[in-house]
Design a protein around this motif. Structure first.
Motif, PDB file in Angstrom:
ATOM      1  N   UNK A  92      36.095  53.374  58.908  1.00 14.37           N
ATOM      2  CA  UNK A  92      36.622  53.803  57.604  1.00 14.37           C
ATOM      3  C   UNK A  92      36.638  55.325  57.498  1.00 14.37           C
ATOM      4  N   UNK A  93      35.540  55.945  57.854  1.00 13.20           N
ATOM      5  CA  UNK A  93      35.448  57.408  57.742  1.00 13.20           C
ATOM      6  C   UNK A  93      36.449  58.085  58.665  1.00 13.20           C
ATOM      7  N   UNK A  94      36.517  57.623  59.907  1.00 13.70           N
ATOM      8  CA  UNK A  94      37.446  58.239  60.865  1.00 13.70           C
ATOM      9  C   UNK A  94      38.896  58.023  60.449  1.00 13.70           C
ATOM     10  N   UNK A  95      39.213  56.875  59.886  1.00 16.09           N
ATOM     11  CA  UNK A  95      40.593  56.601  59.461  1.00 16.09           C
ATOM     12  C   UNK A  95      40.979  57.472  58.280  1.00 16.09           C
ATOM     13  N   UNK A  96      40.046  57.655  57.348  1.00 20.34           N
ATOM     14  CA  UNK A  96      40.349  58.543  56.211  1.00 20.34           C
ATOM     15  C   UNK A  96      40.583  59.954  56.707  1.00 20.34           C
ATOM     16  N   UNK A  97      39.769  60.409  57.644  1.00 21.40           N
ATOM     17  CA  UNK A  97      39.996  61.734  58.218  1.00 21.40           C
ATOM     18  C   UNK A  97      41.343  61.820  58.901  1.00 21.40           C
ATOM     19  N   UNK A  98      41.714  60.758  59.585  1.00 20.34           N
ATOM     20  CA  UNK A  98      42.978  60.762  60.318  1.00 20.34           C
ATOM     21  C   UNK A  98      44.162  60.828  59.373  1.00 20.34           C
ATOM     22  N   UNK A  99      44.148  60.043  58.326  1.00 23.81           N
ATOM     23  CA  UNK A  99      45.275  60.042  57.396  1.00 23.81           C
ATOM     24  C   UNK A  99      45.347  61.367  56.644  1.00 23.81           C
ATOM     25  N   UNK A 100      44.186  61.983  56.379  1.00 21.51           N
ATOM     26  CA  UNK A 100      44.203  63.281  55.703  1.00 21.51           C
ATOM     27  C   UNK A 100      44.680  64.385  56.633  1.00 21.51           C
ATOM     28  N   UNK A 101      44.376  64.279  57.894  1.00 21.68           N
ATOM     29  CA  UNK A 101      44.875  65.263  58.848  1.00 21.68           C
ATOM     30  C   UNK A 101      46.389  65.137  59.007  1.00 21.68           C
ATOM     31  N   UNK A 102      46.860  63.908  58.914  1.00 22.29           N
ATOM     32  CA  UNK A 102      48.292  63.672  59.087  1.00 22.29           C
ATOM     33  C   UNK A 102      49.075  64.060  57.846  1.00 22.29           C
ATOM     34  N   UNK A 103      48.547  63.753  56.680  1.00 26.03           N
ATOM     35  CA  UNK A 103      49.278  63.992  55.421  1.00 26.03           C
ATOM     36  C   UNK A 103      48.423  64.841  54.476  1.00 26.03           C
ATOM     37  N   UNK A 104      47.770  65.830  55.040  1.00 27.48           N
ATOM     38  CA  UNK A 104      46.880  66.666  54.241  1.00 27.48           C
ATOM     39  C   UNK A 104      47.589  67.592  53.282  1.00 27.48           C
ATOM     40  N   UNK A 105      48.889  67.789  53.450  1.00 31.24           N
ATOM     41  CA  UNK A 105      49.623  68.659  52.532  1.00 31.24           C
ATOM     42  C   UNK A 105      50.227  67.899  51.363  1.00 31.24           C
ATOM     43  N   UNK A 106      50.033  66.595  51.297  1.00 33.66           N
ATOM     44  CA  UNK A 106      50.547  65.773  50.208  1.00 33.66           C
ATOM     45  C   UNK A 106      49.444  65.626  49.163  1.00 33.66           C
TER      46      UNK A 106
END
Length: 1823
Positions: A1504-1518
């Motif tokens: 869960x933690x790694x996936x949240x980091x991944x999605x934020x790294x991918x769409x961190x400007x949204x």
């Protein structure tokens, strides 16, 4: 427009002046065409007459309006001419302390000679990304423009910095490079930007020197190309140098120094490593003492050398090379000290063993005889033979100096080459920005070859500058479709041709150098013959035949021909060079290795003087030896200048012109003469002239409409603003040639804006006059009405006063009559009362005398009776006491005798044992009987005493009566006998009494007089005491008041101190939070860097097979942080062994070291865990063996005696209940007394227990005897059997052939024996503990009872109010103590429960793993007998939904993918409940916890933690995505807290929610990890929000006119019009509010916690306030009164938004306080000391630097406003100098407040949550 319209009364003009160059004056009379002079008044009030040229009638320059003075851009001035430019620069520099000003495309920089705080990182960040015209002029703005155009146009850029020596060229170039290094960063970890900046101290040390004009003057020109990659990050740099001043090595003028490096070495000669250089003070060497100024004030040469050495090290030049360089430099100094003497007139010699020459030879590794020989001789070659010719002393000295200069030039060349090598990288260069730091135009009293080359270079640069300015003007006109007409501007091509064309000055100089007998005089004659008549720019001085004059673009310069040829040839003795080439010193050989091959990168030719170009760019043709070697310095310089111009023409140039304000290096001192000279020389005035020749003033239609709306009538305003402007201009300006209409702008001729400003000012002045007229009329009428009302009021009061006077007279007359009547009556009444009082006094005296006589007789009789009574009473009492004593003595004797007899009997009885036992046995009954007897006897005694007292009273009464009667009878008898004898004596006594009466009357009178006196004295004393008492009371009141005031002050002080301490603690807490969160952000950055490195590794190396890391041994935070990275780091470390290119070695080593440490730590933990498990297994095995041995016998034993124990337990409980009831029932009445019921109950139970104990003992004895007999009977069968091992004994008995009766009997007896012993001991301990407990309780009850009685007795003595207060206080104390005891017990029980739970979890887990829990009906040794053991891991099937979701282990990736990675936040936020993903994840986690699956819990949380980091790294400007996951992460964190089982988080739970708490795992450490993740998401949310708001803030808060018409737009210059990017639409305040609404609604839709929303809003408002204030501090055009009103209105709108959203208490308003105070500062008065005091007290949130900056930047928009005086600003600085604050000017826009996540429990029940089908989570099963 005609001059008559402009040159009118009160018009201001500029007239020439000898001292100030230009002086301001004002017309006092209108100008007419026939006038030959102007009548003027100077600023000091002097009237003068200014004569006009009768032929040309050139009128003086007009002065710009005051509102245009101090503009950022000189082209914004309406009148463009020299005095206007000079005055504008002076006002900005002196009054506003602004050193930068735009002049079209040129940045004019004036050297302040004082360090200014305008070059920090905060200023760089403020200018980064801004358009050039949006901010105040700055070198950073030019650098940003170049950087932005390089990225946008993909064209190389150049920044050309020029100016006089000391004008600040080097510093400006340094700051430009610092800007590029800070903004762009570097493309790798090699810190290229640091290396680029590190080259500055090196080049300053070897190329800069002190001159009379500058302490750090660059004595060479340099062009630095800073290279960038495709992402526009610095990858390297390259440096080219021009025209090094070599002559400074051997000669310096007065007050000048040699190059800095020599003085640095001399100052550091004391260092151990420099001992071999044999250096000493700089005054000991010829080359460093000629200027007689070896020290620069404020400069430490030792520290500077340390800086230089550090820079060498950073650039890769190691210590050995550095020492080699220092050896060469020291050798040059020693060579200069070599003394050459005359041998004769044609030869010279060096004395043998010259110490300096020996030191030189040792340092450079050459032979002393060779060097001594060729310093005094030279070799001449002819066609057939070679001659050695001695040199005269002068020529030998010149040859020595030439060699020194040549060595230094070679050394300089070598250093530049190695600096460039260090700055070059292997990354391909995509583009570059060049920074040219070159000398400006120079003219001195004596100008030689160096000045000629410098001015030649400036001619070329000026030509390029003119062409560029002309080109930009043409592009602007064509863009706006304005008819283009040729502008006549100065073209300096003829001057350039004069210098460089065929048969030009350089060509003739080279030709003369080739002549065998060429000389300076012959060259001068050739110049005269060639150019004197053909070129108007060439002139011959009248009084000299060895000089010539050239008319340059800036000024005429006279050059002296002496030395031109020698400096152009630049020769050196070849034999000296050969000696140096044969040196044993490798570095020196390296310096001269290119002599023969001519491979010098610059083609440098050794010479004796002048400057020469040193370029490290290698030539392609290295085989051109002789020709290259023979090139002259002029030819080389011309070629290098041509290459430079080609480079500049291929780039987009940006110009910085540095101005030196004075020649004395005074801070902020402006010399107009020197400034004008430099303005003319640097091309600024030429730019002004070109702009003024066309249409210099340019306005957009919107700006023109906003500014000149006041000149329009309502009917003139149309919907089309462009058409409106055209119509108005046609009416206002009749001559259409004075303006042109472009596509987007209106172009005006010079002076037209001033004319329009005049019309606008006249219109506003007329409006002001009308307003003043109306207001004055209103004030006058108001004053008249006030006076009229006052007159009427005065009349009314006067008439009333007169009426009151008449009424007063009538009242007084009537009162006088009444007073007379009553006075007469009073006199008569007084006379009557006096007579009446006299009669009464006489009667009173007579009656008093008679009464006193009677009283005396009665008194004597009464006293006689009393004496008789007391005598008779005394006699009776004496008789009674004697009788009483006798009776008591008799009784004592009798009682003593009886007591002795009784004692004797008791002693006899005491010897009997039986009696003693009976006595002890019946002690209690006897005590009780005796107690009752004593009570009865006490009662009888009290009754007898009462009877005795009553009898005594009656007896004494009767005795008194009898004695009185007897005394009376005896008295009567005596009286009768004596009366006859007393008659005569009585008569005598009567006479005596009369005499005594008279004496007594006299004494009485005396006593009365004394009493009266005493009374008066007492009254006086009493009055005095009353006065003292009053004063004391007053003092007491004063003291009480002072005490109260002091106590109040102390209270206030304490409150303030507590508040300050609280604030300080809060500040420290916020700092700690901020520090921690900064560490988290740094950790996130390092993680991203690690991911980038991993991607680089994966792109270069094929990874081996993926290895998984065992993560079953950890569940703490480190498992999350590093668990998923261990395997990747292991593979990455192996792959990195073969991949080193592109990766920083130091970073890789650090990562590998950290990886090794973590692996070792992990291995040690794993080993420790295995050891613990082995120990546990061994202990468990031992326990199992013992358990199996003892279990067989214990089962039967427990089954036989369980009921008996239960019955005993019930009995004991019943007894205990009885005791407690009896204690509670009788606690108030002597509960601990021996005869009390509680005491009886205890005794009964004790006796019962003792009896039962005796019975048990007898049973044990019987059983033991039977057991012994059985053992003796069986002992001969098996000698190995033991009594202590039941299992072995059972086996032996089972072998008997007899029946099983004996075995069963034995086993039964043995079990019975053990049972009875255990039961006996248990009961004994239990009874003892209970008895002790009850005794303790009894004692405590007794103590409490006694304490209550004492308290009651004390309270009864107190008054009722104090009694109630004392009771309450006691009760509060008691309850507090009880509460503390209960809390302590509760905490102890909680700790015990938690400890037992953890132990139970561990043992249950271990039992489950070992399979020990599969046996039904077994119990552990520590469990109760009646508690069966249940299987640990058998899940129960619930009938209803328990709020859990079950999933298979292989579905975990699918769960994470559908719920996190591919989830669309918008659909979830709109259609579903907020925080649904968090609830689903927690329900899955609950099921894993329910199954007690440690691995599943860890993998789910980690994924869960790694996936949240991944999605934020991918769409961190949204913003929507970041906000969504911030809300869900916080909700997941709250769920972990709410259902953790901790009491603190369960207060708001329902009973059902408490049932859903986690049962097997404590996830407190994971909560910390998720909290850190939430902090990282919050910081990313703030950054995303900042990126969205940043473009809106300046436009919406500052530039947009929210209140239309308040702020008039001022004229703007070229920079504002030629913005580097096109307009993207104007943002307004409504845009900001809409964006804030969008942020707020998005967070509310996502279910973000209200407290978190408040923190986000506070951060938003801080960003808005900080960015707005920073731009306000950097923009002069925004600092005005009207802009302050706009800002305050905008802030009020933001506050209204906060009020609408209910966020006024979140602290957001306080973050805008600095901006609010800045806006107030713009609007308050700024004149008097009172205004200064008000400003200081008002602006508490602003720093002193910010307040002074705003006051300096304050600019009036209209003529009716006034500028802030310099004296007022100094007053403000004086008042604020005691403030302790940061000197930083700008606010930190990157600062993020520390975030907190207050616990926010959810009322949503987990069992009610439904999973929608849109989430594709069908594989989840509800449990």
């Amino acid at each position: 427009m005609a001059a008559l319209e402009l040159y009118t009364t009160r018009a201001r003009v500029w007239i020439p002046d000898v001292e100030e160059v230009w002086k301001s004056a004002e017309l006092i009379k209108d100008y007419k065409n026939e006038d030959t002079s102007l009548q003027l008044t100077l600023e000091d009030g002097t009237n003068i007459e200014h004569k006009l040229d009768p032929k040309k009638k050139n009128l003086p320059y007009l002065r710009n309006p005051d509102i245009l003075v101090g503009e950022n851009d000189l082209t914004a001035l309406s009148y463009l001419h020299e005095p206007a430019v000079l005055h504008n620069l002076k006002v900005r520099f002196i009054d506003s302390k602004l050193i930068y000003t735009y002049c079209g495309i040129v940045l004019v920089a004036i050297n302040p000679y004082e360090p200014l705080p305008i070059y920090g990182t905060d200023i760089i960040n403020a200018y980064s990304g801004q358009n050039m015209g949006d901010m105040d002029p700055h070198i950073f703005a030019v650098a940003e423009e170049a950087y932005k155009q390089m990225a946008r146009d993909e064209r190389n850029q150049s920044i050309i910095v020029s100016g006089e020596s000391g004008a600040g060229k080097t510093v400006s170039a340094k700051y430009a490079m610092r800007y590029f290094a800070t903004v762009s960063g570097s493309a790798s970890e090699a810190n290229v930007e640091d290396k680029v900046l590190a080259s500055n101290p090196i080049m300053e040390a070897i190329g800069n020197a002190k001159t009379t004009r500058n302490d750090n003057s660059s004595r060479f020109g340099k062009y630095i190309e800073i290279g960038f990659d495709t992402r526009y990050r610095i990858i390297g740099a390259n440096m080219r140098t021009y025209l090094l001043e070599k002559s400074r090595v051997v000669f310096q003028a007065d007050e000048e120094r040699n190059y800095h490096i020599f003085y640095q070495l001399c100052a550091s000669s004391h260092l151990p490593e420099f001992k071999i250089l044999k250096l000493s003070s700089a005054n000991d060497f010829l080359y460093t003492r000629q200027g007689r100024s070896p020290v620069i004030e404020g400069v430490d040469d030792t520290k500077e050398l340390s800086t230089t050495r550090n820079a060498f090290t950073l650039l890769g030049i190691n210590e050995s090379y550095q020492m080699g360089l220092f050896q060469v430099l020291a050798a040059i100094l020693h060579l200069g000290n070599v003394e050459i003497k005359d041998r004769d007139s044609d030869s010279s010699l060096i004395p043998p063993n010259n110490p300096h020459l020996m030191a030189f030879c040792q340092l450079v590794g050459v032979a002393y005889p060779d060097m001594s020989q060729w310093l005094c001789h030279r070799k001449l070659k002819t066609a057939t033979e070679t001659y050695v010719k001695p040199l005269p002393r002068l020529q030998a000295t010149n040859a020595r100096d030439a060699l020194s200069k040549h060595i230094y030039a070679k050394l300089f060349n070598w250093i530049v080459e190695h600096v460039n090598k260090a700055l070059i990288t292997n990354v391909k260069q995509h583009s570059f920005i060049g920074v040219l730091d070159i000398y400006g135009f120079e003219t001195f009293e004596i100008n030689s070859f160096e000045q000629f080359c410098i001015n030649y270079a400036n001619e070329k640069l000026q030509q390029q500058f003119n062409m560029h300015v002309f080109k930009l003007e043409q592009e602007e006109y064509m863009k706006e479709e304005i008819p283009w007409t040729l502008i006549d501007f100065y073209d300096n091509q003829p001057c350039i041709n004069l210098i460089e064309a065929k048969m030009g000055v350089l060509d003739l100089l080279d030709e003369e150098c080739k002549m065998p007998r060429g000389s300076d005089d012959s060259w001068a004659q050739k110049l005269y013959n060639t150019h004197l008549k053909t070129c108007s720019l060439f002139q011959k001085p009248r009084m000299s035949n060895r000089a010539f004059i050239i008319q340059h673009f800036a000024d005429k310069v006279e050059y002296q021909c002496e030395g031109f040829l020698e400096k152009n040839k630049d020769t050196v003795n070849e034999e000296q060079i050969n000696v140096l080439k044969a040196s044993k010193f490798d570095l020196l050989v390296e310096l001269f290795q290119d002599e023969e091959k001519a491979t010098s990168p610059t083609g440098q030719v050794p010479g004796t003087g002048g400057r020469t170009r040193l370029s490290i760019k290698p030539d392609k043709g290295r085989d051109k030896s002789s020709k290259e070697h023979k090139k002259t310095v002029g030819c080389q310089f011309r070629n290098s200048l041509q290459m430079l111009m080609e480079t500049l023409n291929a780039t987009t140039p940006h110009y910085v012109r540095c101005i030196k304000p004075n020649d004395f290096k005074l801070a902020f001192s402006f010399d107009p003469k020197r400034a004008v000279q430099q303005l003319r020389a640097c091309g600024v005035l030429e730019t002004i002239r070109i702009s003024a020749a066309g249409f210099p003033s340019r306005w957009t239609y919107q700006e023109f409409f906003s500014r000149y709306r006041v000149l329009m009538k309502q009917k003139d305003v149309l919907a089309d603003k462009k058409l409106t402007c055209k119509n108005v201009l046609e009416k206002l300006v009749q001559d259409q040639d004075k303006y042109q209409f472009g596509k987007t702008k209106i172009f005006f001729r010079a002076g037209q804006v001033a004319y329009l400003e005049k019309l606008r000012a006249d219109k506003l002045r007329a409006a002001c006059i009308r307003i003043q007229k109306t207001i004055r009329c209103w004030l006058a009428r108001k004053k008249y009405l006030r006076k009229r009302s006052a007159a009427i009021t005065i009349q009314r009061f006067t008439r009333g006063y007169q009426a009151r006077c008449l009424a007063k007279f009538l009242r007084r007359t009537q009162a006088a009559t009444t007073i007379q009547k009553y006075q007469r009556m009073c006199v008569e009444r007084k006379r009557y009362r006096q007579k009446q009082a006299a009669a009464l006094a006489m009667q009173t005296i007579l009656r008093a005398y008679m009464a006193r006589q009677k009283y005396q007789a009665l008194l004597r009789e009464h006293k006689a009776v009393i004496i008789q009574k007391h005598v008779r009473g005394w006699l009776a009492r004496c008789w009674y006491k004697r009788c009483l004593y006798s009776i008591v003595y008799l009784q004592c004797c009798i009682r003593r005798m009886k007591a002795r007899r009784e004692l004797k009997k008791l002693k006899i009885e005491a010897r009997s044992v039986e009696h003693f036992k009976k006595l002890n046995k019946g002690m209690e009954n006897k005590i009780m009987q005796l107690q009752r007897k004593i009570d009865e006897q006490n009662k009888d005694s009290r009754s007898l005493n009462e009877k005795l007292v009553s009898l005594e009273n009656s007896y004494s009464t009767e005795s008194e009566k009898m004695r009185g009667e007897l005394g009376r009878l005896r008295g009567a008898e005596e009286d009768a006998k004596n009366k006859t004898n007393q008659v005569s004596s009585l008569l005598e006594e009567l006479e005596k009494l009369k005499k005594e009466l008279r004496v007594t009357q006299q004494e009485k009178k005396t006593i009365e007089d004394w009493a009266q006196t005493y009374r008066d004295e007492m009254e006086t004393l009493v009055s005095e005491l009353k006065d003292q008492n009053g004063s004391l009371k007053k003092e007491k009141d004063d003291l009480n008041r002072m005490i109260q005031e002091q106590s109040q002050q102390m209270t206030e002080k304490m409150v303030r101190s507590i508040a300050e301490e609280t604030q300080q603690l809060e500040t420290d807490l916020n700092e700690e939070r901020s520090r921690y969160q900064n560490l988290l952000s740094e950790h996130l950055r390092l993680e991203e860097k690690y991911d980038d490195l991993k991607e680089a590794l994966s792109s270069n190396v094929t990874k081996p097979g993926h290895r998984r890391t065992d993560s079953t041994h950890s569940s703490n935070e480190s498992e999350y942080t590093y668990n998923s990275e261990y395997a990747e780091l292991e593979d990455g470390s192996r792959a990195a062994e073969d991949v080193t290119r592109g990766i920083d070695t130091s970073l890789t080593l650090k990562l590998q070291k950290r990886l090794t440490e973590l692996e070792q730590e992990k291995q040690s933990l794993r080993n420790e865990l295995e050891n613990k498990e082995e120990q546990f297994q061994r202990a468990r095995a031992r326990d199992d063996v013992e358990f199996k041995k003892a279990r067989g016998a214990e089962l039967e034993y427990e089954s036989l005696k369980r009921q008996e124990l239960e019955s005993e337990n019930k009995k004991l409980k019943h007894n205990l209940a009885e005791m407690r009831q009896s204690l509670l029932g009788n606690a108030a009445a002597n509960s601990g007394a021996p005869g009390s019921p509680a005491y009886k109950v205890l005794l009964d139970q004790l006796n019962t227990s003792c009896e039962e104990l005796d019975v048990r003992k007898e049973e044990v004895l019987i059983l033991r005897s039977q057991l012994v007999s059985q053992k003796e009977a069986m002992h001969h069968k098996d000698e190995k059997g033991t009594m202590t091992e039941p299992s072995v004994f059972v086996d032996d008995v089972s072998k008997l052939k007899d029946s099983d009766e004996i075995k069963q009997a034995y086993i039964g007896l043995k079990d019975t024996n053990r049972l009875l012993e255990h039961q006996l001991q248990t009961q004994r301990r239990t009874h003892d503990n209970e008895v002790e407990t009850l005794r303790g309780e009894l004692q405590s009850v007794k103590e409490e009872n006694s304490r209550q009685q004492q308290l009651l007795a004390q309270n009864l003595q107190l008054p009722p109010e104090a009694r109630i207060e004392a009771s309450l206080q006691h009760e509060i104390t008691r309850l507090t103590n009880e509460n503390l005891d209960l809390m302590e017990q509760l905490e102890k029980q909680d700790r015990t429960i938690r400890k037992l739970k953890k132990q139970l979890k561990v043992y249950s887990k271990r039992i489950g793993e070992m399979g020990a829990g599969q046996t039904e009906g077994q119990t552990s040794p520590g469990q109760m007998v009646e508690e069966p053991i249940h299987p640990v891991n058998i899940p129960r099937r619930e009938k209803d939904f328990q709020g859990m979701l079950e999933y298979k282990r292989e579905d975990e990736l699918k769960l994470v993918k559908n719920l996190i990675l591919e989830l669309k936040p918008r659909g979830v936020a709109v259609n579903l409940i907020p925080g649904l993903p968090a609830y689903i994840l927690f329900m899955c986690l609950r099921h894993a916890d329910y199954l007690n699956d440690d691995q599943k819990v860890r993998t789910l949380l980690t994924s869960t933690i790694n996936s949240i980091k991944k999605i934020l790294k991918k769409r961190g400007d949204d913003f929507e995505t970041v906000s969504f996951w911030l809300s869900n992460t916080c909700r997941f964190l709250h769920c972990l807290k709410q259902y953790s089982g901790d009491e603190a988080f369960m207060k708001h739970n329902s009973s059902r929610q408490n049932e859903h708490c986690l049962s097997n795992f404590d996830l407190a450490e994971y909560r910390q990890v998720i909290s850190d993740l939430a902090i990282q998401i919050y910081q990313q949310l703030i950054k995303c929000m900042e990126n969205i708001l940043q473009p809106m803030i300046v436009s919406g808060m500052l530039e947009h006119e929210t209140i239309q018409g308040v702020s008039g737009v001022k004229p703007t210059g070229l920079r504002k019009r030629t913005s580097s990017i096109a307009d993207e639409g104007t943002y307004t305040l409504d845009s900001i509010l809409r964006q804030l609404n969008a942020f707020h609604s998005t967070m509310c839709q996502h279910g973000t916690d209200p407290e978190l929303i408040k923190q986000v809003v506070k951060q938003q408002f801080y960003i808005i306030g900080a960015v707005t204030l920073n731009n306000l501090l950097l923009r002069k055009d925004m600092c005005s009164w009207s802009k302050g009103m706009q800002i305050r209105y905008n802030v009020s709108q933001l506050e209204e938004w906060l009020r609408d959203k209910g966020l006024m208490t979140c602290g957001a308003k306080e973050t805008l306080e600095p901006l609010i105070q800045a806006a107030q500062l713009l609007q308050v008065k700024k004149k008097t000391d009172e205004d200064a005091e008000a400003i200081c007290s008002m602006c508490q949130a602003l720093t002193t630097a910010q307040i002074v900056k705003v006051l300096n930047l304050y600019t009036p928009v209209n003529e009716f406003e006034e500028r802030v005086s310099v004296a007022f600003i100094r007053t403000i600085q004086t008042r604020l100098r005691d403030r302790c604050e940061s000197p930083q000017l700008l606010m930190d826009t990157k600062m993020i407040y520390p975030v907190t996540f207050p616990f926010n429990p959810s009322s949503l029940a987990l069992e009610t949550i439904q999973i929608p089908g849109s989430l594709n989570l069908g594989f989840l099963t509800r449990v």
